[in-house]
Motif scaffolding. Structure first.
Motif, PDB file in Angstrom:
ATOM      1  N   GLU A   1     -28.746   5.706  -5.083  1.00 46.14           N
ATOM      2  CA  GLU A   1     -29.413   5.752  -6.386  1.00 46.14           C
ATOM      3  C   GLU A   1     -28.500   5.097  -7.420  1.00 46.14           C
ATOM      4  OE1 GLU A   1     -30.588   9.111  -9.729  1.00 46.14           O
ATOM      5  OE2 GLU A   1     -30.506   9.685  -7.604  1.00 46.14           O
ATOM      6  N   PRO A   2     -28.976   4.055  -8.119  1.00 44.61           N
ATOM      7  CA  PRO A   2     -28.115   3.329  -9.062  1.00 44.61           C
ATOM      8  C   PRO A   2     -27.506   4.254 -10.114  1.00 44.61           C
ATOM      9  CG  PRO A   2     -30.151   2.123  -8.687  1.00 44.61           C
ATOM     10  CD  PRO A   2     -30.329   3.473  -8.038  1.00 44.61           C
ATOM     11  N   GLN A   3     -26.221   4.024 -10.388  1.00 43.27           N
ATOM     12  CA  GLN A   3     -25.481   4.827 -11.368  1.00 43.27           C
ATOM     13  C   GLN A   3     -24.808   3.959 -12.422  1.00 43.27           C
ATOM     14  OE1 GLN A   3     -25.300   8.476 -11.043  1.00 43.27           O
ATOM     15  NE2 GLN A   3     -27.035   7.875  -9.760  1.00 43.27           N
ATOM     16  N   GLY A   4     -25.305   2.728 -12.603  1.00 38.18           N
ATOM     17  CA  GLY A   4     -24.748   1.866 -13.632  1.00 38.18           C
ATOM     18  C   GLY A   4     -23.527   1.103 -13.157  1.00 38.18           C
ATOM     19  N   ILE A   5     -22.739   0.628 -14.124  1.00 39.33           N
ATOM     20  CA  ILE A   5     -21.551  -0.176 -13.853  1.00 39.33           C
ATOM     21  C   ILE A   5     -20.310   0.628 -14.208  1.00 39.33           C
ATOM     22  CG2 ILE A   5     -20.305  -2.297 -14.392  1.00 39.33           C
ATOM     23  CD1 ILE A   5     -22.897  -2.774 -12.905  1.00 39.33           C
ATOM     24  N   GLY A   6     -19.323   0.599 -13.319  1.00 37.00           N
ATOM     25  CA  GLY A   6     -18.056   1.270 -13.574  1.00 37.00           C
ATOM     26  C   GLY A   6     -16.978   0.242 -13.842  1.00 37.00           C
ATOM     27  N   ALA A   7     -16.388   0.290 -15.028  1.00 36.55           N
ATOM     28  CA  ALA A   7     -15.356  -0.677 -15.399  1.00 36.55           C
ATOM     29  C   ALA A   7     -14.016  -0.217 -14.845  1.00 36.55           C
ATOM     30  CB  ALA A   7     -15.286  -0.821 -16.912  1.00 36.55           C
TER      31      ALA A   7
ATOM     32  N   GLY B   1     -11.343 -13.369   5.144  1.00 33.04           N
ATOM     33  CA  GLY B   1     -10.763 -14.245   4.137  1.00 33.04           C
ATOM     34  C   GLY B   1     -10.603 -13.579   2.786  1.00 33.04           C
ATOM     35  N   VAL B   2     -10.896 -12.289   2.692  1.00 33.67           N
ATOM     36  CA  VAL B   2     -10.792 -11.552   1.426  1.00 33.67           C
ATOM     37  C   VAL B   2      -9.408 -10.920   1.322  1.00 33.67           C
ATOM     38  CG1 VAL B   2     -11.677  -9.642   0.040  1.00 33.67           C
ATOM     39  CG2 VAL B   2     -13.265 -11.064   1.372  1.00 33.67           C
ATOM     40  N   ARG B   3      -8.644 -11.301   0.313  1.00 30.07           N
ATOM     41  CA  ARG B   3      -7.336 -10.696   0.057  1.00 30.07           C
ATOM     42  C   ARG B   3      -7.530  -9.495  -0.866  1.00 30.07           C
ATOM     43  NH1 ARG B   3      -1.815 -12.026   0.159  1.00 30.07           N
ATOM     44  NH2 ARG B   3      -2.452 -13.015   2.122  1.00 30.07           N
ATOM     45  N   VAL B   4      -7.297  -8.318  -0.341  1.00 27.92           N
ATOM     46  CA  VAL B   4      -7.401  -7.084  -1.123  1.00 27.92           C
ATOM     47  C   VAL B   4      -6.056  -6.821  -1.778  1.00 27.92           C
ATOM     48  CG1 VAL B   4      -7.775  -4.593  -1.020  1.00 27.92           C
ATOM     49  CG2 VAL B   4      -9.194  -6.124   0.363  1.00 27.92           C
ATOM     50  N   THR B   5      -6.061  -6.678  -3.096  1.00 27.90           N
ATOM     51  CA  THR B   5      -4.842  -6.405  -3.850  1.00 27.90           C
ATOM     52  C   THR B   5      -5.050  -5.188  -4.740  1.00 27.90           C
ATOM     53  OG1 THR B   5      -5.454  -7.777  -5.752  1.00 27.90           O
ATOM     54  CG2 THR B   5      -4.324  -8.880  -3.905  1.00 27.90           C
ATOM     55  N   GLU B   6      -3.936  -4.636  -5.193  1.00 26.23           N
ATOM     56  CA  GLU B   6      -4.002  -3.513  -6.131  1.00 26.23           C
ATOM     57  C   GLU B   6      -4.755  -3.929  -7.391  1.00 26.23           C
ATOM     58  OE1 GLU B   6      -2.267   0.418  -7.526  1.00 26.23           O
ATOM     59  OE2 GLU B   6      -2.175  -0.548  -5.590  1.00 26.23           O
ATOM     60  N   GLU B   7      -4.467  -5.112  -7.887  1.00 28.00           N
ATOM     61  CA  GLU B   7      -5.103  -5.598  -9.115  1.00 28.00           C
ATOM     62  C   GLU B   7      -6.605  -5.752  -8.919  1.00 28.00           C
ATOM     63  OE1 GLU B   7      -4.569  -9.247 -12.343  1.00 28.00           O
ATOM     64  OE2 GLU B   7      -3.811  -9.468 -10.302  1.00 28.00           O
ATOM     65  N   LEU B   8      -7.026  -6.312  -7.789  1.00 29.75           N
ATOM     66  CA  LEU B   8      -8.450  -6.483  -7.524  1.00 29.75           C
ATOM     67  C   LEU B   8      -9.180  -5.148  -7.564  1.00 29.75           C
ATOM     68  CD1 LEU B   8     -10.973  -8.026  -6.474  1.00 29.75           C
ATOM     69  CD2 LEU B   8     -10.089  -7.645  -4.160  1.00 29.75           C
ATOM     70  N   LEU B   9      -8.635  -4.163  -6.879  1.00 30.91           N
ATOM     71  CA  LEU B   9      -9.299  -2.865  -6.809  1.00 30.91           C
ATOM     72  C   LEU B   9      -9.281  -2.136  -8.151  1.00 30.91           C
ATOM     73  CD1 LEU B   9      -7.847  -1.717  -3.371  1.00 30.91           C
ATOM     74  CD2 LEU B   9     -10.149  -2.574  -3.822  1.00 30.91           C
ATOM     75  N   GLN B  10      -8.181  -2.257  -8.889  1.00 38.01           N
ATOM     76  CA  GLN B  10      -8.047  -1.548 -10.151  1.00 38.01           C
ATOM     77  C   GLN B  10      -8.946  -2.116 -11.240  1.00 38.01           C
ATOM     78  OE1 GLN B  10      -6.586   1.161 -10.934  1.00 38.01           O
ATOM     79  NE2 GLN B  10      -4.873   1.539  -9.570  1.00 38.01           N
ATOM     80  N   GLU B  11      -9.130  -3.446 -11.264  1.00 37.36           N
ATOM     81  CA  GLU B  11      -9.788  -4.079 -12.401  1.00 37.36           C
ATOM     82  C   GLU B  11     -11.232  -4.488 -12.144  1.00 37.36           C
ATOM     83  OE1 GLU B  11      -7.334  -7.279 -13.739  1.00 37.36           O
ATOM     84  OE2 GLU B  11      -5.579  -5.987 -14.087  1.00 37.36           O
ATOM     85  N   ALA B  12     -11.732  -4.301 -10.943  1.00 33.92           N
ATOM     86  CA  ALA B  12     -13.097  -4.728 -10.615  1.00 33.92           C
ATOM     87  C   ALA B  12     -14.133  -3.946 -11.427  1.00 33.92           C
ATOM     88  CB  ALA B  12     -13.352  -4.531  -9.128  1.00 33.92           C
TER      89      ALA B  12
ATOM     90  N   ILE C   1       0.829  -1.211   0.000  1.00 36.40           N
ATOM     91  CA  ILE C   1       0.000   0.000   0.000  1.00 36.40           C
ATOM     92  C   ILE C   1       0.863   1.262   0.000  1.00 36.40           C
ATOM     93  CG2 ILE C   1      -1.902  -1.197   1.156  1.00 36.40           C
ATOM     94  CD1 ILE C   1      -1.135   0.255   3.739  1.00 36.40           C
ATOM     95  N   ARG C   2       2.095   1.186   0.491  1.00 33.09           N
ATOM     96  CA  ARG C   2       2.929   2.383   0.574  1.00 33.09           C
ATOM     97  C   ARG C   2       3.562   2.754  -0.755  1.00 33.09           C
ATOM     98  NH1 ARG C   2       0.505   4.800   4.488  1.00 33.09           N
ATOM     99  NH2 ARG C   2       0.270   3.426   6.304  1.00 33.09           N
ATOM    100  N   SER C   3       3.535   1.862  -1.737  1.00 30.04           N
ATOM    101  CA  SER C   3       4.024   2.194  -3.083  1.00 30.04           C
ATOM    102  C   SER C   3       2.878   2.233  -4.089  1.00 30.04           C
ATOM    103  CB  SER C   3       5.073   1.162  -3.534  1.00 30.04           C
ATOM    104  OG  SER C   3       4.523  -0.148  -3.550  1.00 30.04           O
ATOM    105  N   SER C   4       1.647   2.230  -3.589  1.00 28.55           N
ATOM    106  CA  SER C   4       0.463   2.184  -4.448  1.00 28.55           C
ATOM    107  C   SER C   4      -0.079   3.582  -4.723  1.00 28.55           C
ATOM    108  CB  SER C   4      -0.626   1.343  -3.772  1.00 28.55           C
ATOM    109  OG  SER C   4      -1.887   1.591  -4.350  1.00 28.55           O
ATOM    110  N   PRO C   5      -0.135   4.013  -5.997  1.00 25.43           N
ATOM    111  CA  PRO C   5      -0.746   5.313  -6.320  1.00 25.43           C
ATOM    112  C   PRO C   5      -2.203   5.367  -5.869  1.00 25.43           C
ATOM    113  CG  PRO C   5       0.490   4.458  -8.191  1.00 25.43           C
ATOM    114  CD  PRO C   5       0.420   3.353  -7.194  1.00 25.43           C
ATOM    115  N   PHE C   6      -2.918   4.234  -5.994  1.00 29.30           N
ATOM    116  CA  PHE C   6      -4.311   4.208  -5.545  1.00 29.30           C
ATOM    117  C   PHE C   6      -4.415   4.489  -4.054  1.00 29.30           C
ATOM    118  CE2 PHE C   6      -6.675   1.131  -2.948  1.00 29.30           C
ATOM    119  CZ  PHE C   6      -7.883   1.793  -2.892  1.00 29.30           C
ATOM    120  N   PHE C   7      -3.584   3.802  -3.264  1.00 24.28           N
ATOM    121  CA  PHE C   7      -3.738   3.959  -1.828  1.00 24.28           C
ATOM    122  C   PHE C   7      -3.277   5.332  -1.367  1.00 24.28           C
ATOM    123  CE2 PHE C   7      -5.547   1.110   1.125  1.00 24.28           C
ATOM    124  CZ  PHE C   7      -5.262   1.647   2.368  1.00 24.28           C
TER     125      PHE C   7
END
Length: 267
Positions: free
Chosen positions: A46-52, A192-203, A12-18
């Protein structure tokens, strides 16, 4: 339960997202057994659709900020299904400037299950952790040595294992720990959920606009002041007293101002 520790979240300390999340304020919540659409419904969104991807979530939040003159009272939340202990969980992420997930939402979402979340208020040193079980706040803290909830010490053994130093000194190695990384590790231990940079970026996030919370009806104010000499003034004033004083002040302000000359007779 996984054996993850703070070391596993050193990324997380080298993550631009974090870095962005900590600068702007964020909340990340994991809810067991409740689908993303239902989570957003409970949050009254209020629903706003899907964000890729994460960029789509941030883009919608930025558009909302611009439209509301950079007020964080309402915000865009993104929810996505992720695998975890015992089946599917919903990960909810929002960059809300510190508004965070409301307790009433966490109580409802954890009814018959579990909800675990952590947050930051953006640039200020307030980082919170919450664990709800079956509608009840079990453990919460800003500092790991000052815990709250119905079972504030229930997680102590796990907290030590992931790297936290607790006030009793037991298991304290003296090695500094990244408390935010330890919080993510603690959340994984509970979900039991492993949060990763890839998971957050690509969800692919299901997006929702969470409205501003209605203002609470106030019943009074508390004046609590301690001066430089240590003298304390503590006074509770009811709403009726405040409104009565304001009414008197308005009435006095509305009275005409009469300027009398020195020779004018006294009234």
């Amino acid at each position: 339960m996984t054996s993850v520790t703070a070391h596993d979240y050193a990324w997380i300390r080298s993550s631009p997202f974090f870095r962005y999340a900590l600068e702007t304020g964020y909340a990340l919540t994991l809810v067991r057994g409740v689908a993303p659409g239902e989570v957003l419904r409970v949050m009254e969104a209020e629903p706003q659709g899907i964000g890729a991807g994460l960029d789509a979530l941030i883009e919608q939040q930025d558009e909302l900020l611009e439209a509301t003159d950079y007020s964080y009272e309402s915000f865009i939340a993104g929810a996505v299904t992720v695998p975890g202990a015992g089946g599917d969980w919903t990960l909810v992420l929002h960059f809300d400037g510190g508004v965070g997930m409301q307790p009433r939402f966490l109580e409802a979402l954890s009814a018959g299950g579990r909800a675990v979340g952590h947050s930051s208020n953006g640039g200020k040193p307030i980082h919170l952790f919450h664990w709800y079980e079956d509608g009840q706040l079990r453990t919460a803290f800003e500092w790991p040595t000052a815990r709250d909830g119905s079972t504030p010490d229930a997680l102590n053994p796990v907290m030590r294992e992931v790297g936290f130093h607790l006030s009793d000194g037991e298991g304290d190695t003296g090695v500094p720990v990244d408390t935010k990384a330890a919080v993510l590790a603690l959340a994984e231990r509970l979900t039991g959920v492993r949060v990763t940079e890839e998971l957050l970026q690509e969800a692919e996030y299901r997006l929702g606009l969470v409205p501003e919370e209605p203002a609470e009806e106030w019943t009074g104010i508390v004046i609590d002041i301690t001066d430089a000499h240590g003298e304390r003034l503590h006074k509770e004033v009811s709403r009726e007293e405040v409104e009565s004083a304001m009414a008197r002040a308005r009435a006095e302000a509305a009275e005409p101002i009469v300027i009398r000359r020195p020779s004018s007779p006294a009234p």
